[in-house]
Motif scaffolding. Structure first.
Motif, PDB file in Angstrom:
ATOM      1  N   THR A   4     -28.803  78.947 -32.447  1.00  0.00           N
ATOM      2  CA  THR A   4     -29.880  78.571 -31.543  1.00  0.00           C
ATOM      3  C   THR A   4     -30.801  77.594 -32.254  1.00  0.00           C
ATOM      4  O   THR A   4     -31.130  77.782 -33.424  1.00  0.00           O
ATOM      5  N   VAL A   5     -31.224  76.558 -31.535  1.00  0.00           N
ATOM      6  CA  VAL A   5     -32.187  75.599 -32.065  1.00  0.00           C
ATOM      7  C   VAL A   5     -33.497  75.792 -31.323  1.00  0.00           C
ATOM      8  O   VAL A   5     -33.508  75.992 -30.109  1.00  0.00           O
ATOM      9  N   ARG A   6     -34.579  75.746 -32.065  1.00  0.00           N
ATOM     10  CA  ARG A   6     -35.899  75.790 -31.447  1.00  0.00           C
ATOM     11  C   ARG A   6     -36.855  74.917 -32.244  1.00  0.00           C
ATOM     12  O   ARG A   6     -36.584  74.568 -33.389  1.00  0.00           O
ATOM     13  N   ARG A   7     -37.946  74.574 -31.603  1.00  0.00           N
ATOM     14  CA  ARG A   7     -38.992  73.782 -32.257  1.00  0.00           C
ATOM     15  C   ARG A   7     -39.640  74.641 -33.338  1.00  0.00           C
ATOM     16  O   ARG A   7     -39.945  75.803 -33.111  1.00  0.00           O
ATOM     17  N   ALA A   8     -39.828  74.089 -34.513  1.00  0.00           N
ATOM     18  CA  ALA A   8     -40.482  74.799 -35.611  1.00  0.00           C
ATOM     19  C   ALA A   8     -41.980  74.554 -35.548  1.00  0.00           C
ATOM     20  O   ALA A   8     -42.428  73.491 -35.111  1.00  0.00           O
ATOM     21  N   GLY A   9     -42.737  75.524 -35.996  1.00  0.00           N
ATOM     22  CA  GLY A   9     -44.183  75.396 -36.034  1.00  0.00           C
ATOM     23  C   GLY A   9     -44.726  75.873 -37.364  1.00  0.00           C
ATOM     24  O   GLY A   9     -43.966  76.319 -38.236  1.00  0.00           O
TER      25      GLY A   9
END
Length: 142
Positions: A4-9
């Motif tokens: 899964t890819v998600r935006r990092a914060g």
């Protein structure tokens, strides 16, 4: 295995620093990641397995002195999933870069870093010129 890819914060700084840990000082890596994630215009994505283990990340940031391009950095953990993680990340990063209005991506890679050179060239990046000890590689988003 499902990735899964998600935006990092900013809350991901510690985990991303762990990916960098093999490259140097983990404390310095965490501070650098926090600064990168907080920087204006920086977009980072991470890829994780179904257990939430981060396998790698990519960040892009504007390069104001050269126009409508963005610099890109990529890191993945070593192992069997590194190629799949890198491919999955680049799809998300490329889409985010286009959505952000960038015309191209540029990677600066040490000439002796054959894994990174192979990775970027396999994605379609082309060598611009030698800036020893680095090579500049560019990917056209248009």
């Amino acid at each position: 295995m499902r990735l899964t890819v998600r935006r990092a914060g900013p809350f991901d700084a510690r985990a991303l620093a762990e990916v960098l840990e093999t490259a140097g000082d983990a404390v310095a890596a965490k501070k650098a990641m926090r600064a990168q994630l907080d920087a204006h215009g920086t977009l980072c994505h991470l890829v994780e397995d179904e257990h939430g283990i981060i396998l790698g990340f990519q960040c892009i940031a504007p390069i104001p002195e050269v126009g409508a391009g963005a610099g890109i950095i990529s890191f993945t953990i070593s192992g069997n999933l590194a190629i799949e993680a890198g491919s999955t990340l680049f799809k998300a990063t490329r889409a985010a870069a286009r959505d952000a209005g960038f015309d191209w991506l540029e990677a600066r890679v040490r000439a002796d870093n054959t894994k990174a050179l192979t990775y970027y060239q396999s994605r379609g990046f082309e060598a611009l010129r030698d800036a020893a000890p680095y090579l500049r590689l560019r990917y056209d988003l248009r």
